[in-house]
Design a protein around this motif. Structure first.
Motif, PDB file in Angstrom:
ATOM      1  N   LEU A   1       0.831  -1.200   0.000  1.00  0.00           N
ATOM      2  CA  LEU A   1       0.000   0.000   0.000  1.00  0.00           C
ATOM      3  C   LEU A   1       0.871   1.258   0.000  1.00  0.00           C
ATOM      4  O   LEU A   1       0.590   2.222  -0.718  1.00  0.00           O
ATOM      5  CB  LEU A   1      -0.924   0.002   1.220  1.00  0.00           C
ATOM      6  CG  LEU A   1      -1.836   1.224   1.387  1.00  0.00           C
ATOM      7  CD1 LEU A   1      -2.775   1.372   0.199  1.00  0.00           C
ATOM      8  CD2 LEU A   1      -2.626   1.122   2.691  1.00  0.00           C
TER       9      LEU A   1
ATOM     10  N   LEU B   1       2.055   2.711  -3.246  1.00  0.00           N
ATOM     11  CA  LEU B   1       1.051   3.287  -4.133  1.00  0.00           C
ATOM     12  C   LEU B   1       0.805   4.745  -3.760  1.00  0.00           C
ATOM     13  O   LEU B   1       1.543   5.332  -2.991  1.00  0.00           O
ATOM     14  CB  LEU B   1      -0.240   2.472  -4.030  1.00  0.00           C
ATOM     15  CG  LEU B   1      -0.133   1.018  -4.478  1.00  0.00           C
ATOM     16  CD1 LEU B   1      -1.339   0.207  -3.999  1.00  0.00           C
ATOM     17  CD2 LEU B   1      -0.010   0.947  -6.004  1.00  0.00           C
TER      18      LEU B   1
ATOM     19  N   THR C   1      -2.705   7.782  -3.260  1.00  0.00           N
ATOM     20  CA  THR C   1      -4.148   7.853  -3.022  1.00  0.00           C
ATOM     21  C   THR C   1      -4.940   7.810  -4.323  1.00  0.00           C
ATOM     22  O   THR C   1      -6.047   7.265  -4.349  1.00  0.00           O
ATOM     23  CB  THR C   1      -4.508   9.132  -2.256  1.00  0.00           C
ATOM     24  OG1 THR C   1      -4.029  10.285  -2.967  1.00  0.00           O
ATOM     25  CG2 THR C   1      -3.904   9.121  -0.856  1.00  0.00           C
TER      26      THR C   1
ATOM     27  N   CYS D   1      -5.406   4.267  -5.486  1.00  0.00           N
ATOM     28  CA  CYS D   1      -6.343   3.550  -4.614  1.00  0.00           C
ATOM     29  C   CYS D   1      -7.776   3.995  -4.865  1.00  0.00           C
ATOM     30  O   CYS D   1      -8.705   3.177  -4.887  1.00  0.00           O
ATOM     31  CB  CYS D   1      -5.955   3.763  -3.149  1.00  0.00           C
ATOM     32  SG  CYS D   1      -4.404   2.954  -2.689  1.00  0.00           S
ATOM     33  N   SER D   2      -7.979   5.293  -5.052  1.00  0.00           N
ATOM     34  CA  SER D   2      -9.310   5.791  -5.381  1.00  0.00           C
ATOM     35  C   SER D   2      -9.790   5.213  -6.711  1.00  0.00           C
ATOM     36  O   SER D   2     -10.938   4.756  -6.844  1.00  0.00           O
ATOM     37  CB  SER D   2      -9.296   7.316  -5.436  1.00  0.00           C
ATOM     38  OG  SER D   2     -10.540   7.827  -5.859  1.00  0.00           O
TER      39      SER D   2
ATOM     40  N   ALA E   1      -8.833   2.432  -8.035  1.00  0.00           N
ATOM     41  CA  ALA E   1      -9.078   1.001  -7.853  1.00  0.00           C
ATOM     42  C   ALA E   1     -10.453   0.750  -7.254  1.00  0.00           C
ATOM     43  O   ALA E   1     -11.154  -0.191  -7.650  1.00  0.00           O
ATOM     44  CB  ALA E   1      -7.994   0.403  -6.955  1.00  0.00           C
TER      45      ALA E   1
ATOM     46  N   LEU F   1      -9.354   2.273   3.202  1.00  0.00           N
ATOM     47  CA  LEU F   1      -9.614   0.985   2.568  1.00  0.00           C
ATOM     48  C   LEU F   1     -10.265   0.059   3.593  1.00  0.00           C
ATOM     49  O   LEU F   1      -9.621  -0.285   4.597  1.00  0.00           O
ATOM     50  CB  LEU F   1      -8.312   0.345   2.075  1.00  0.00           C
ATOM     51  CG  LEU F   1      -7.619   0.913   0.834  1.00  0.00           C
ATOM     52  CD1 LEU F   1      -7.117   2.339   1.068  1.00  0.00           C
ATOM     53  CD2 LEU F   1      -6.474   0.020   0.405  1.00  0.00           C
TER      54      LEU F   1
ATOM     55  N   ALA G   1      -9.361  -4.771   1.474  1.00  0.00           N
ATOM     56  CA  ALA G   1      -8.052  -4.121   1.326  1.00  0.00           C
ATOM     57  C   ALA G   1      -7.170  -4.815   0.301  1.00  0.00           C
ATOM     58  O   ALA G   1      -6.552  -4.162  -0.548  1.00  0.00           O
ATOM     59  CB  ALA G   1      -7.349  -4.055   2.679  1.00  0.00           C
TER      60      ALA G   1
ATOM     61  N   ILE H   1      -8.385  -4.162  -3.242  1.00  0.00           N
ATOM     62  CA  ILE H   1      -8.157  -2.774  -3.644  1.00  0.00           C
ATOM     63  C   ILE H   1      -6.684  -2.546  -3.968  1.00  0.00           C
ATOM     64  O   ILE H   1      -6.345  -1.939  -4.987  1.00  0.00           O
ATOM     65  CB  ILE H   1      -8.622  -1.805  -2.542  1.00  0.00           C
ATOM     66  CG1 ILE H   1     -10.142  -1.892  -2.351  1.00  0.00           C
ATOM     67  CG2 ILE H   1      -8.218  -0.369  -2.885  1.00  0.00           C
ATOM     68  CD1 ILE H   1     -10.656  -1.166  -1.120  1.00  0.00           C
ATOM     69  N   ILE H   2      -5.814  -3.063  -3.116  1.00  0.00           N
ATOM     70  CA  ILE H   2      -4.376  -2.874  -3.353  1.00  0.00           C
ATOM     71  C   ILE H   2      -3.959  -3.558  -4.648  1.00  0.00           C
ATOM     72  O   ILE H   2      -3.192  -2.995  -5.443  1.00  0.00           O
ATOM     73  CB  ILE H   2      -3.579  -3.384  -2.143  1.00  0.00           C
ATOM     74  CG1 ILE H   2      -3.816  -2.464  -0.934  1.00  0.00           C
ATOM     75  CG2 ILE H   2      -2.090  -3.467  -2.466  1.00  0.00           C
ATOM     76  CD1 ILE H   2      -3.281  -2.995   0.370  1.00  0.00           C
TER      77      ILE H   2
ATOM     78  N   ALA I   1      -5.168  -1.453  -7.455  1.00  0.00           N
ATOM     79  CA  ALA I   1      -4.408  -0.206  -7.510  1.00  0.00           C
ATOM     80  C   ALA I   1      -3.036  -0.439  -8.129  1.00  0.00           C
ATOM     81  O   ALA I   1      -2.515   0.415  -8.864  1.00  0.00           O
ATOM     82  CB  ALA I   1      -4.272   0.393  -6.118  1.00  0.00           C
ATOM     83  N   GLU I   2      -2.431  -1.580  -7.832  1.00  0.00           N
ATOM     84  CA  GLU I   2      -1.144  -1.901  -8.447  1.00  0.00           C
ATOM     85  C   GLU I   2      -1.278  -2.023  -9.958  1.00  0.00           C
ATOM     86  O   GLU I   2      -0.391  -1.590 -10.708  1.00  0.00           O
ATOM     87  CB  GLU I   2      -0.594  -3.185  -7.836  1.00  0.00           C
ATOM     88  CG  GLU I   2      -0.121  -3.009  -6.396  1.00  0.00           C
ATOM     89  CD  GLU I   2       0.193  -4.313  -5.696  1.00  0.00           C
ATOM     90  OE1 GLU I   2       0.968  -4.295  -4.721  1.00  0.00           O
ATOM     91  OE2 GLU I   2      -0.358  -5.368  -6.104  1.00  0.00           O
TER      92      GLU I   2
END
Length: 229
Positions: A17, A20, A22, A25-26, A28, A181, A186, A189-190, A193-194
């Motif tokens: 996390l 990454l 924000t 993550c948003s 994702a 998250l 979590a 999402i991670i 996001a990746e």
């Protein structure tokens, strides 16, 4: 009480996390169709450093009648925090009284807390800055919480700028803002996001190599959150 845990968590999850930002993550959460965890209006008040970690919550409310509490607001959460945790103070977005101050910043730093998020105001900002403690809040004020509001619970579900947050959820904060998250999502999402970050990096390389930014962003960028694109 102890700090919350993330289902299926591993020591590498928060490390992933922290690599990454924000925005990824948003994006994702949008990609996964999850309610957005962006806490609008919160900003960096002290050191410009990204933070990522598990949440320890503090709920503020009205000062009760009678003698003052024997324990100062925020101290239980600080003492229960594990190194790397993030203290999250839900203060109903109040800007006329601080929800965090200098001695708490000192104690949090000694404890190894990675940062603080306040849905409201913080004071003793210069002290937190000198300590190198990242604090994210709606604003700053010299006004004390004494006689104005106080902690009414800790390690409980709260709302931060309208976002539901529970102990053990994850949070990431940087210059763009603050994103929470939910613990049960979590890892998904991670992972998403990746993927977003990797695709954006690939687009960056194309721009650096001289490709038209209009061509890159008008097609591939707009499809970046679509499944399988």
């Amino acid at each position: 009480m102890t700090s919350g845990t993330v289902p299926g968590d591993s020591p590498g999850l928060i490390t992933r996390l922290a690599a990454l930002d924000t925005c990824a993550c948003s994006d994702a959460m949008d990609k996964l169709g999850l309610s957005c965890g962006v806490a609008q209006g919160l900003r960096q008040l002290t050191v410009p450093r990204r933070i990522a970690g598990r949440v320890q919550t503090v709920q503020f409310g009205a000062v009760p009648a009678g003698p003052p509490a024997s324990r100062h607001s925020g101290t239980a959460a600080v003492e229960a925090a594990q190194p790397g945790d993030v203290i999250v103070v839900a203060a109903h977005s109040r800007l006329d009284a601080a929800g965090w101050g200098g001695l708490l910043s000192l104690a949090a730093t000694v404890r190894g807390v990675s940062g603080v998020v306040v849905d409201g105001a913080c004071r003793d900002v210069d002290e937190a800055l000198a300590l190198g403690l990242p604090v994210y809040a709606l604003g700053a004020t010299p006004l004390t919480a004494r006689g104005r509001h106080t902690e009414v619970a800790w390690n409980v579900p709260v709302r931060v700028a309208g976002v539901p947050v529970e102990p053990g959820d994850l949070v990431i904060a940087d210059g763009s803002g603050v994103v929470f998250l939910p613990a049960q999502h979590a890892e998904r999402i991670i992972g998403a996001a990746e993927e977003v970050a990797a695709r954006e990096q690939a687009l960056s390389v194309r721009i650096q190599n001289g490709e038209s930014v209009a061509a890159v962003m008008s097609a591939d960028y707009e499809r970046m959150l679509a499944g399988g694109q």
